[in-house]
Enzyme design. Structure first.
Site, PDB file in Angstrom:
ATOM      1  N   ASP B 408      62.944  22.536  30.116  1.00  0.00           N
ATOM      2  CA  ASP B 408      61.744  23.174  29.641  1.00  0.00           C
ATOM      3  C   ASP B 408      60.600  22.184  29.846  1.00  0.00           C
ATOM      4  OD1 ASP B 408      60.062  24.881  28.163  1.00  0.00           O
ATOM      5  OD2 ASP B 408      60.459  23.717  26.361  1.00  0.00           O
ATOM      6  N   LYS B 409      59.389  22.650  29.786  1.00  0.00           N
ATOM      7  CA  LYS B 409      58.289  21.703  29.949  1.00  0.00           C
ATOM      8  C   LYS B 409      57.715  21.271  28.614  1.00  0.00           C
ATOM      9  CE  LYS B 409      54.129  23.055  30.983  1.00  0.00           C
ATOM     10  NZ  LYS B 409      53.299  22.483  29.930  1.00  0.00           N
ATOM     11  N   GLU B 505      40.439  22.206  26.360  1.00  0.00           N
ATOM     12  CA  GLU B 505      39.088  22.297  25.805  1.00  0.00           C
ATOM     13  C   GLU B 505      39.009  21.551  24.490  1.00  0.00           C
ATOM     14  OE1 GLU B 505      37.741  26.365  25.608  1.00  0.00           O
ATOM     15  OE2 GLU B 505      36.773  25.979  27.537  1.00  0.00           O
ATOM     16  N   ASP B 685      54.814  28.413  30.848  1.00  0.00           N
ATOM     17  CA  ASP B 685      53.419  28.057  31.081  1.00  0.00           C
ATOM     18  C   ASP B 685      53.011  28.426  32.506  1.00  0.00           C
ATOM     19  OD1 ASP B 685      51.021  27.089  30.332  1.00  0.00           O
ATOM     20  OD2 ASP B 685      51.800  25.180  29.597  1.00  0.00           O
ATOM     21  N   ARG B 781      55.871  30.736  34.247  1.00  0.00           N
ATOM     22  CA  ARG B 781      55.641  32.035  33.640  1.00  0.00           C
ATOM     23  C   ARG B 781      56.925  32.849  33.566  1.00  0.00           C
ATOM     24  NH1 ARG B 781      51.900  32.223  31.358  1.00  0.00           N
ATOM     25  NH2 ARG B 781      52.289  34.328  30.671  1.00  0.00           N
ATOM     26  N   ASP B 807      63.498  22.663  23.732  1.00  0.00           N
ATOM     27  CA  ASP B 807      63.274  22.330  22.336  1.00  0.00           C
ATOM     28  C   ASP B 807      62.858  23.526  21.500  1.00  0.00           C
ATOM     29  OD1 ASP B 807      60.823  22.636  23.521  1.00  0.00           O
ATOM     30  OD2 ASP B 807      59.853  21.289  22.101  1.00  0.00           O
TER      31      ASP B 807
END
Lengths: 338, 1141
Positions: B408-409, B505, B685, B781, B807
């Site tokens: 996973d990232k 941001e 993501d 995605r 996780d």
């Protein structure tokens, strides 16, 4: 940082074992150790082999078949098994002294003492003198547990029933025949005689056997096996003990007597001998053979060429292997020299 | 009014939910008994457990008897209870079998109870349910379909809800979906205008209680990103899509409260539909062992059959002739004898496959698992308080064989923590990334009352310049950072908190605050900021929002002084081409971009433009005309219009943001790649972020060519691999190089593309063969279900072992599907850990787990199993040969006690020590030479070939064990019991010699074990053959005095020595040849080949194409339109709903 280390060091599970850091020895072997090792082991085996072979060579063995297959044999008449109390003679001549204490064996071939049923069909409780089992032998003894009248058989089972019952007398033929005394004591294992087999504690011995019957193949009950010697009677009869110690393989010998008489303590002198055989035991039906074997013994027991030869072969194999390794090593190490 | 057949023309939307109508749903409650289910609507209870009190025993027995060995043992036990057959006592098998079954059962039960506990923890979470006109707190498990729920801020949503209204204007609300897709940014959801107006105009519980709409939607499914449905309410039909749905597992943020109707509950919810089934995992070795066991058992049965035939023949033709045996003929017929003998031989040969193998195997697994837990080097978390944990204790050896690592990232590779590390203003670079974020010295920002720490850009020069007002560029730069974003502010406990849809941001605005440019608040048309203590109001004219095509956003503001300014930020490529001619500092900025890219920082270019009043007026007019357009080309026209405004920009600078990786991630990945693992990244993501992280964690090399999108599709479409390369060389340019630079490519696959695989099954294998050529694969995605699909794809098309690391709850399915699942015990909650086989505190511990523990485990267990099969088979198969000399009568060659004690006492401890302590190479060596790991991937130590070899060797040994003594005992006066002891000594000697040969790492325990087990043989033999025991029970201890006799006999020892040596001679020779053929100092060989692992430092050769710019907004478009339309402020008119006719 040091604080952290201290803390982890203090954890109860931080030991050499849990961290898999136990001190250890990792043998680093090389061709320099392996090849000489092989040579050494090979030499050691050859050494043992030579010693065994020489020892075995020095053992004298005289083996004589008396089954009576050939019509020329004196025992041919008995081999059919039709004559009761058949006695035959086996003649042999010694050209030189048979040295050492001579052991007298009988041998059987093609005889399956190792058959499972044979070994299992006995009651060790009974044989250790437990009279409870005199009245109700173990079921493993079937079909020699009870006789047709439902009397318990003692000793029960196939093993005991099939006891070898040929008897031998040895005569030296000098000026008639001179009996060579055969010593039947001490032919059984000490542990069999003193531990495994026990007579029931009753005096006279036969009282313990009231209500029991002898094994059907036997001519006399177990308490009459040797009426001359109390210590050799009943379950302690040494011929019985020897028989009950099973052979591993279908061809085997069993010790019958030792020749320890005063004239023969250092061996059988040259001359003519005869063995008088009371031929009772039938083997012809299953193509079995009966033999008498006279042999002296060494530290390694009876004659055994196989062991010495096998040691020599394996030892030489190691040497050959080390040669091969040496060649392989040389070719591998110096490939350019090929 | 209520939904009926006529109101529901769409046949797909068959799932009917009536709000506030428990009675209706209760009627169709899903119920189950044993394996039968009926009813439609499930409750909201999670049931990840497997057993109920009623089903535990049958299920666990069923599972355990799937192991061939257990069935076989059961058979042997049954046989041994039959006295006619039994050649060895019954308790020799039944006790171990009972132990094996109960140990396994208890272990499974404990795991299941743990799952139950965690389930009930989840089921007991509280939420507010509307019951009879008032909200009352109840537990998650009590939520029913159709219930109206109230969710407070920061609460987790308990079921899939249809959003009715929220406390925010226009019934907007924000949710965090990290647990579902791993994305860290907030997403907004909005209620239907119809429900919004009704509920918020009079937001009482009565109105909610009176809500009687009916929702028609799709049947429960696992598609996370789509939802189709209709709300039928008051005679009207409203379309619903995923924007109206709050998914279970998401967290409500920035919104005080929302109200919603539960549409799917419990196992029907989208996230639980994605969770996948719990499956019992079995390692490759265990499967192979199972097959081998079947093979051995079949072999034994065959041998027993042949021996039985032999026994029948013997019984028919030989036995009747022997007077002493012939009586048997009266008892049994030959056929019956053969039948009995068959079973006797089955029992007699059964020690070849002993139960203790499984007991010891299990025990070794446990010890290896403990080692993992004990390892202080794998403790993580604060204070090193989180140890690594093997939750599934039976997979250890597979850790040494992993071929594919799927990670996973978010939270696994990255810390999910963005830091503003560097910037370049007017060509000058501030900040230094050569020091890590923790080590960088913090600036003294005490002059700034708004500062609250967390700035990792330590460059005093910048602060000095800003405070000294010496550099107008830097001032403009920070003003741009403060104004150009869509961040919301909130005052919480006296502190200013930023709420951003994108963590990038937030990091930028936060950094500006630390440097003295503080964004205070925004309204629909104004922005308030504080510049070094000076409060300024900017009039917000418009936001040119972010889209994934535009890759930039701009704000147009009127300065307090009156001028119009456009501030723009975006990807370097799009900004650089919109700069005014001869823009200053362009070259130095590009150099800075390269530099940042090398440090794997995410960059954004910041630019400004002064807009003349007239230009604005004209532009504004066009904009208004365009917005009301309804034609299809509206978007294009808007795009052009935006483009028109965003030109002639003046470059201010570049920001560089570090997406913090977990500690040691790049080193770990480099090392794992050297160890031959394929590391794949699967993330929910978006692509840009994923690729960016892929580079920074060294998953991709700087010059790696990415294959994605259409290019990839073309490759997959090609009929076969050969053609693949030639064909695409027509369409693309990379394929020529592909042959040369196969390892220099990586595949990038997105969720929708992956979904196409379903309809084209042939793509799967093609994709896998392509992936096999590439260095890595990134899947972006993807839903949790798709992550699992990828794992399943690998499992289907390759034989390699897959390991999934994650996780979060979105990784659970993949963790369950992979051969080995690893959960990181980290921030994202415990779902992953609960379902994982191993839990670690950090990703970097994987290298130790795999390269050290896994490799050792594999090695130890492989050697252990091989040796164990060897020693037991060699000793049991002797009975086959003995059969030829006892009339195939199933006579044992050994004393019963020897059979029982041989595997458990005489030869057990040395191999156990080997399986616990063996290390071919130490910890440091294992990490220094990752190549060593490849042995496991290639299954070099435990494969069918080696096993067959081992078994052949065992047959050879058994031949030697019988026939060498046979030569000695043939025609001699030596008896059966002496031969038995001789063979015993020989088999113990040969088994011990073999283990001495195999042990390469001698700790004191190994030495002790060898000595003890040898002396145990002598001692136990003397004991079981002692006078005392014989007198106690003559039948059980029927070998009295044999040992004393035999041990005193030189022939016995000489025979045993010869036998043992001959038996192990082949093994000795093979070992010796191995030593000879290995180059001297094999450890040094590795060091010549490759030194210690070094991170490859990329040079300066990368051009623009390697620069990685990222604008980490939500995947499709920003939320700027909500700000400018005022939706997020409490004043304006509601947006218009689409209504269906």
């Amino acid at each position: 940082m040091p604080k952290k280390e201290l803390e982890t060091a203090n954890r109860p599970d931080n030991t050499a074992f849990t961290q898999q850091r136990l001190p250890a020895w990792q043998p680093i072997l090389s061709a320099g150790i392996v090849i000489p090792g092989f040579v050494l082991i090979g030499l050691a085996f050859i050494g043992i082999g030579v010693a065994l072979f020489l020892t075995s060579r020095n053992i004298t063995v005289l083996e004589m078949d008396y089954t009576g297959v050939e019509t020329t044999s004196d025992c041919y008449k008995c081999s059919a098994g039709t004559l009761p109390n058949c006695v035959c003679n086996l003649y042999f001549t010694l050209n030189e002294t048979f040295p050492g204490t001579v052991y007298f064996y009988y041998g059987l071939s093609n005889y399956f003492q190792s058959y499972r049923k044979f070994g299992a069909s006995r009651d060790d409780n009974q044989l250790s003198g437990d009279t409870y089992y005199f009245t109700s032998p173990l079921a493993v003894c079937t079909p020699y547990q009870y006789d047709v009248n439902n009397n318990p058989i003692v000793p029960c089972g196939i093993s005991a029933n099939s006891m070898f019952n040929d008897t031998f007398n040895l005569y030296q033929l000098v000026n008639g025949s001179k009996t060579v005394p055969l010593d039947g004591r001490g032919i059984a294992w000490w542990s069999d005689y003193n531990i495994k087999f026990r007579n029931p504690t009753s005096d006279p011995l036969r009282n313990a056997f009231n209500g029991t019957v002898k094994p059907p193949f036997w001519s006399k009950p177990v308490f009459e096996l040797d009426l001359t010697d109390k210590s050799n009677n009943g379950f302690l009869n040494q011929d019985f003990l020897v028989w009950m110690r099973r052979a591993a393989l279908p061809n085997f010998r069993k010790l019958y007597r030792r020749i320890t008489g005063p004239d023969y303590a250092s061996g059988l002198p040259p001359g003519n001998y005869t063995i008088e055989i009371a031929y009772n035991y039938p083997v012809m039906s299953f193509n079995g053979r009966k033999k008498v074997v006279l042999s002296n013994v060494s530290w390694m027991g009876g004659k055994n060429d196989f062991l010495g030869v096998a040691y020599l072969v394996v030892g030489s194999l190691c040497i050959v292997m080390s040669m091969v390794m040496l060649i392989v090593y040389a070719k591998f190490k110096f490939p350019d020299d090929v | 009014m209520k939904g009926d057949a006529t109101a529901n023309p769409d046949t797909d939307v068959t799932w009917e939910v009536k709000a506030n109508n428990r009675h209706f749903h209760k009627h169709q409650r899903r119920q189950s008994f044993l394996c039968f289910h009926w009813g439609r609507y499930g409750d909201n209870v999670v049931r990840s457990f497997k057993y109920s009190p009623l089903t535990f025993l049958p299920l666990t027995l069923y599972e355990q008897f799937q192991r061939a060995a257990n069935l076989y043992f059961l058979l042997v036990v049954v046989m041994q209870c039959v006295p006619v057959i039994s050649s060895i006592p019954w308790y020799t098998t039944i006790i171990p079998l009972f132990i094996v079954l109960s140990v396994r059962g208890v272990k499974d039960l404990a795991n299941d109870l743990a799952r139950r506990r965690s389930d009930s923890q989840i089921n007991r979470r509280s939420c507010d349910v509307l019951i009879s006109q008032s909200f009352s707190p109840s537990q998650w498990k009590d939520v029913c379909v159709g219930d109206v729920l109230r969710i407070h801020k920061d609460q987790i949503i308990p079921a899939d809800l249809l959003l009715l209204c929220s406390s925010e204007p226009h019934s907007l609300c924000y949710v965090e979906t990290m647990d579902i897709d791993g994305e860290t940014n907030l997403k907004y959801r909005q209620a239907l205008a119809a429900t919004h107006t009704e509920m918020t105009s009079n937001p009482t519980e009565q109105t909610l209680a009176a809500f009687d709409g009916t929702v028609f939607c799709e049947e429960p499914n696992n598609r996370l990103y789509t939802f189709r449905g209709e709300l039928h309410w008051r005679g009207e039909c409203h379309h619903l899509d995923s924007e109206h749905i709050l998914l279970r597992g998401t967290v409500l943020r920035n919104t005080d409260a929302v109200y919603g109707v539960a549409v799917y509950t419990g196992s029907d919810t989208k996230i639980l539909r994605n969770v996948g089934r719990h499956r019992v995992k079995m390692t490759h070795i265990e499967k192979l062992l199972n097959n081998v066991v079947i093979g051995i058992v079949l072999f034994l049965l065959l041998v027993a059959l042949l021996l039985a035939v032999g026994s029948g023949v013997f019984r028919r033709s030989v036995v009747p002739q022997m007077e002493f045996l012939s009586v048997i003929t009266s008892v049994n017929s030959p056929e019956y004898t053969a039948f009995l003998t068959f079973w006797s031989y089955v029992i007699l040969l059964s020690p070849a496959m002993p139960m203790s193998l499984y007991i010891t195997f299990e025990m070794i697994h446990v010890v290896h698992s403990l080692f993992i837990g004990w390892d202080v080097e794998m403790r993580g978390g604060e204070d090193n308080s989180i140890p690594a944990q093997a939750r599934n204790t039976s997979l250890n050896e597979e850790l040494g064989q992993v071929g594919h690592l799927l990670s996973d990232k978010t939270g696994t590779l990255t810390q999910n923590h963005l830091l503003f590390r560097q910037c370049c203003i007017a060509g000058e670079i501030y900040g230094d990334t050569s020091v890590s974020a923790e080590e960088s010295e913090t600036l003294d920002l005490s002059w700034n009352p708004f500062s609250c720490g967390g700035l990792h850009l330590s460059d005093q020069r910048l602060v000095d310049r800003l405070r000294g007002q010496r550099c107008p560029d830097s001032k403009q730069f920070l003003t741009a950072l403060t104004l150009c974003h869509t961040v919301m502010t909130e005052w919480r406990e006296g502190a200013l908190v930023y709420q951003a849809a994108s963590p990038d941001e937030e990091a930028l605005v936060g950094a500006a605050r630390e440097l003295g440019w503080v964004f205070l608040s925004r309204t629909r048309d104004s922005l308030t900021i504080n510049e070094l203590g000076l409060q300024r109001h900017y009039h917000l004219l418009t936001i040119l929002d972010f889209t994934s095509q535009r890759r930039r956003m701009s704000v147009l503001v009127r300065e307090p002084e009156g001028g119009l300014k456009l501030y723009c930020k975006g990807a370097d490529i799009v900004i650089l081409e919109r700069l005014q001619k001869d823009c200053p500092h362009l070259e130095s900025t590009e150099r800075a971009l390269d530099l940042f890219a090398q440090s794997s920082l995410r960059t954004l270019c910041i630019a400004e433009r002064s807009v003349p009043e007239a230009k604005w007026k004209e532009w504004c007019k066009t904009l208004h005309q365009t917005v009301v357009l309804t034609t299809h080309d509206r978007e294009d026209i808007l795009e052009q219009l935006y483009d028109d405004m965003e030109r002639d920009l003046k470059l201010l600078g570049v920001t560089a943001i570090e997406d913090r990786l977990q500690d040691g991630v790049p080193q770990t990945i480099t090392m794992l790649r050297q160890a031959g693992l394929k590391v794949w990244m699967l993330t929910g993501d978006k692509k840009e972020t994923a690729v960016n992280i892929g580079y920074s964690c060294k998953l991709l090399d700087p010059d790696t060519r990415l294959l994605e999108g259409e290019e990839l599709r073309q490759l997959l479409r090609a009929p076969d691999e050969e053609v693949t390369f030639s064909q695409s060389s027509v369409t693309g340019l990379w394929c020529v190089e592909m042959e040369l630079a196969r390892d220099r490519s990586a595949l990038v696959l997105t969720g929708p593309e992956l979904a196409e695989f379903n309809s084209r099954p042939e793509w799967g294998s093609r994709f896998m063969s392509l992936a096999g050529l590439c260095q890595s694969v990134l899947c972006c995605r993807v839903t949790p279900g798709q992550k699992a699909d990828v794992v399943a794809l690998i499992r289907k098309h390759t034989s390699s072992i897959t390991m999934a690391v994650g996780d979060g709850a979105n990784d659970v399915n993949m963790i369950k599907t992979a051969h080995i699942g690893v959960g990181l015990a980290g921030v994202e909650g415990g779902q992953a850990v609960l379902n994982a086989d191993y839990s670690l505190a950090q990703f970097s511990f994987l290298q130790r787990l795999l390269l050290v523990h896994g490799r050792w485990s594999y090695r130890r267990i492989a050697v252990f199993l091989r040796y164990f099969l060897y020693k037991t088979s060699s000793f049991a198969l002797v009975h086959i040969w003995f059969g030829f000399f006892n009339g195939f009568s199933a006579q044992t060659l050994y004393e019963n006690w020897f059979i029982i004690l041989y595997t458990v006492v005489y030869t057990a401890t040395p191999v156990q020590c080997l399986a616990i302590f063996e290390q071919d190479v130490g910890v440091e060596g294992s990490l220094r030479w990752p190549d060593l790991y490849k042995a496991g991937q290639r299954q070099e130590l435990f494969n069918p070939f080696l096993l067959a070899f081992t078994l052949l060797y065992a047959v050879y040994t058994s031949l030697v064990l019988f026939f060498v003594p046979l030569g000695v005992f043939h025609n001699s006066a030596l008896d059966y019991q002496t031969m038995s002891v001789t063979v015993n000594i020989a088999s113990v000697l040969s088994a011990t010699t073999e283990i001495v040969l195999l042990t390469g790492h001698w700790t004191k325990w190994n030495v002790l074990a060898v000595c003890v087990s040898m002396s145990m043989y002598i001692v136990c033999t003397l004991i079981t053959q002692s006078r005392k025991l014989f007198e106690m029970s003559p039948v059980d201890y029927y070998f009295p005095g044999v040992a004393q006799n035999a041990f005193a006999s030189p022939v016995v020892w000489l025979t045993a020595l010869l036998t043992a040596w001959t038996a192990v001679l082949p093994s000795f020779t093979v070992h010796a040849l191995n030593i000879i053929l290995t180059k001297p100092g094999r450890h040094r060989v590795h060091s010549i080949k490759r030194g210690a692992v070094e991170l490859q430092q990329s040079g300066f050769r990368r051009g623009d194409s390697h620069r990685r710019s990222s604008y980490a907004m939500s995947q499709s478009r920003g939320i700027g339109h909500l700000i400018t339309s005022g939706a997020s402020f409490r004043s304006t008119a509601p947006p218009v709903d689409r209504r269906c006719t």
